[in-house]
Design an enzyme around this catalytic site. Structure first.
Site, PDB file in Angstrom:
ATOM      1  N   PRO A 198       0.861  -1.179  -0.001  1.00 15.67           N
ATOM      2  CA  PRO A 198       0.119  -0.134  -0.118  1.00 15.67           C
ATOM      3  C   PRO A 198       0.875   1.205   0.017  1.00 15.67           C
ATOM      4  O   PRO A 198       1.780   1.208   0.538  1.00 15.67           O
ATOM      5  CB  PRO A 198      -0.708  -0.132   1.223  1.00 15.67           C
ATOM      6  CG  PRO A 198      -0.881  -1.538   1.552  1.00 15.67           C
ATOM      7  CD  PRO A 198       0.182  -2.082   0.953  1.00 15.67           C
ATOM      8  N   CYS A 199       0.462   2.244  -0.787  1.00 13.48           N
ATOM      9  CA  CYS A 199       1.305   3.493  -1.045  1.00 13.48           C
ATOM     10  C   CYS A 199       0.408   4.583  -0.362  1.00 13.48           C
ATOM     11  O   CYS A 199       1.059   5.801  -0.364  1.00 13.48           O
ATOM     12  CB  CYS A 199       1.198   3.661  -2.391  1.00 13.48           C
ATOM     13  SG  CYS A 199      -0.495   4.084  -3.237  1.00 13.48           S
ATOM     14  N   GLN A 200      -0.545   4.644   0.598  1.00 15.52           N
ATOM     15  CA  GLN A 200      -1.190   5.779   0.937  1.00 15.52           C
ATOM     16  C   GLN A 200      -0.304   6.445   1.794  1.00 15.52           C
ATOM     17  O   GLN A 200      -0.313   7.662   2.013  1.00 15.52           O
ATOM     18  CB  GLN A 200      -2.476   5.423   1.851  1.00 15.52           C
ATOM     19  CG  GLN A 200      -3.409   5.019   0.936  1.00 15.52           C
ATOM     20  CD  GLN A 200      -3.140   3.506   0.525  1.00 15.52           C
ATOM     21  OE1 GLN A 200      -2.476   2.857   0.882  1.00 15.52           O
ATOM     22  NE2 GLN A 200      -4.481   2.868   0.282  1.00 15.52           N
ATOM     23  N   PHE A 202       2.973   7.412   1.515  1.00 15.70           N
ATOM     24  CA  PHE A 202       3.945   7.875   0.538  1.00 15.70           C
ATOM     25  C   PHE A 202       3.337   9.033  -0.674  1.00 15.70           C
ATOM     26  O   PHE A 202       3.738  10.023  -1.127  1.00 15.70           O
ATOM     27  CB  PHE A 202       4.749   6.870  -0.271  1.00 15.70           C
ATOM     28  CG  PHE A 202       5.431   5.771   0.560  1.00 15.70           C
ATOM     29  CD1 PHE A 202       6.012   6.314   1.656  1.00 15.70           C
ATOM     30  CD2 PHE A 202       4.827   4.690   0.744  1.00 15.70           C
ATOM     31  CE1 PHE A 202       6.880   5.378   2.173  1.00 15.70           C
ATOM     32  CE2 PHE A 202       5.674   3.661   1.399  1.00 15.70           C
ATOM     33  CZ  PHE A 202       6.516   4.009   2.054  1.00 15.70           C
ATOM     34  N   ASN A 237       5.554   1.137  -6.172  1.00 17.71           N
ATOM     35  CA  ASN A 237       4.928   1.970  -5.092  1.00 17.71           C
ATOM     36  C   ASN A 237       5.056   3.294  -5.934  1.00 17.71           C
ATOM     37  O   ASN A 237       5.209   3.382  -7.177  1.00 17.71           O
ATOM     38  CB  ASN A 237       5.863   2.322  -3.942  1.00 17.71           C
ATOM     39  CG  ASN A 237       4.955   2.480  -2.703  1.00 17.71           C
ATOM     40  OD1 ASN A 237       4.525   3.550  -2.714  1.00 17.71           O
ATOM     41  ND2 ASN A 237       4.823   1.464  -1.731  1.00 17.71           N
TER      42      ASN A 237
END
Length: 485
Positions: A198-200, A202, A237
């Site tokens: 998950p990239c939230q 960043f 990502n």
């Protein structure tokens, strides 16, 4: 006689748009909009005129007014939409559009035509989402043996499209080392582990929180890899991860490289744009590729196949022009706000407020409603990247999880006044039309926006496959399959 506040209600009841009623009254649509929004007063004489028009117009007259002819400015093709017959015709199609859609269909047909050969390289997918990464790997000839995904809606979509791939677990943080060891026993040796944590934490679209616990999920990725010992690992990502610092003060990118180095992998990273690999979308992401240090090969990334300025030289393959939003979607039926396709359940338009449609109806390709010369036609808040139309002849902007919101960033169709449909988002992400969806519309849109474009994943998988095919291994604790054609 209708009252001041009843104009909009009675107009909608009659089935008339603001545009049609304003023409009947001989006024501008902007003026009518101001009356309906109660921003300007209406004289009694005008109220009487509005009342007379709405009372006298017949249903047949309204049907005739709804009949439209459109011109596709791309090639001068006349496009007709006959409301009375319920027939909606597409903008047209081009050779590149036909070739693109056909390519996706052929890749998917080949995937479904039979089981992978027994000597196909084997892979496991972590943080799998709806399966964009996996789709690209299977197109490249990999046998994806298992997947891990936390979200139930995403798992349903994944399982619907990869019926021979086993669900190995849900929450990677609670999967035990012993469970991971059983994977090798049941699936056999694995050559590649790939996934997109998950990239939230960043992303600029999130809070960009240094302390977001999801920022540490790559360590669980590394834990799985340390036990399975594949030849290669591939992580995806958001691009902004490369500039994000961790709570310790260092950069997350360096911590990722260090974590995999500790368990025996040479790791490199690169920022790649999906449009450079045949995806009709401007989508920048960072990829980390690691190879076992016991291999002779060093991590590298595939050469772009598409460019703004295509050219051919004597020492490289042809680089083709970018695929565009038009290439991906021009064959789809033309629909407006609140309308739906007659033959594609995923090609339907969200119904937008009329005042928003008014802001955007005269906005040209590539421009935003925030740039309207009439200040009354500008949205009261937002940036010039919002309420903005795409361009036909350029790659689409990044397909985010909010592509269905007309107020989002560059989510407006180049010609129709609406946000993107699910089918258009799938096409821009390079999913074939036969890709199956399941769950709520929110889950579906989120899974599409989070996915790795399959065509980009295919390019990466083919490159990794070539690296492994041409390298030898001096020693390894867990044997992998032989990679052969």
């Amino acid at each position: 006689m209708i009252a001041f506040h009843e104009i909009r209600h009675k107009r909608i009841e009659k089935g008339l748009s603001q545009s049609k009623l304003s023409k009947l009254l001989g006024i501008t649509q902007a003026t009518l909009s101001q009356w309906e929004l109660k921003k300007e007063s209406v004289s009694n004489a005008m109220l009487s005129q509005i009342n007379a028009v709405l009372d006298s117009i017949s249903e047949n007259e309204i049907i005739q007014m709804r009949k439209k002819r459109y011109i596709n400015h791309g090639n001068g093709t006349i496009i007709k939409r006959d409301i009375e017959l319920g027939r909606q015709i597409s903008y047209g199609y081009s050779e590149e559009n036909y070739n693109y859609v056909k390519l996706l269909a052929q890749l998917e047909q080949q995937r479904k035509s039979g089981h992978p050969p027994s000597d196909s390289p084997r892979a496991i997918s972590l943080f799998s989402g709806c399966g964009g990464f996996s789709l690209g790997f299977t197109w490249a000839g990999f046998n994806v043996k298992g997947f891990v995904e936390l979200q139930p809606g995403f798992r349903r979509i994944y399982s619907s499209n990869f019926i021979d791939t086993s669900c190995l677990g849900q929450d990677i943080s609670i999967i035990s080392d012993e469970d991971i060891r059983t994977w090798c026993d049941s699936l056999g040796p694995i050559d590649v582990v790939f996934g997109g944590p998950p990239c939230q934490g960043f992303s600029l679209s999130g809070k960009r929180d240094h302390y977001d616990p999801r920022n540490q999920l790559f360590r669980h990725f590394a834990r799985v890899v340390s036990i399975i010992r594949p030849k290669a690992v591939l992580l995806e990502n958001v691009r902004l991860l490369t500039s994000m610092k961790s709570p310790s003060g260092g950069f997350f990118k360096d911590e990722i490289v260090s974590e995999f180095s500790k368990i025996g992998y040479d790791m490199s990273f690169a920022e790649l744009n999906a449009k450079n690999y045949g995806v009709p979308q401007n989508r920048e992401r960072v990829f980390f590729l690691g190879l076992l240090k016991t291999l002779e090969a060093k991590p590298s990334f595939p050469t772009p196949t598409h460019s703004f300025s295509p050219k051919v030289d004597l020492f490289s393959a042809t680089v083709r022009p970018y695929r565009t939003f038009k290439d991906a979607t021009v064959d789809l039926e033309r629909i407006e706000s609140g309308e739906k396709s007659q033959n594609d359940r995923w090609h339907f338009a969200v119904a937008h407020p009329e005042h928003v449609i008014l802001w955007l109806q005269n906005v040209p390709e590539g421009a935003s409603a925030h740039e309207n010369l009439d200040l009354r036609m500008r949205p009261p808040s937002g940036y010039n990247t919002t309420y903005k139309r795409l361009k036909w002849d350029e790659p689409a902007s990044t397909v985010s999880t909010t592509f269905g919101m007309i107020s989002g960033s560059r989510n407006v169709h180049p010609q129709s006044t609406r946000s993107l449909t699910i089918r258009e988002a799938l096409r821009c992400q390079s999913f074939p039309d036969t890709f199956m969806l399941d769950g709520s519309l929110g889950e579906i849109r989120t899974s599409i926006g989070n996915a790795v474009p399959p065509l980009l994943a295919k390019s990466l998988a083919e490159h990794v496959k070539q690296l492994l095919r041409t390298s030898t291994q001096t020693s390894v604790s867990c044997k992998s399959t032989l990679l052969q054609d």
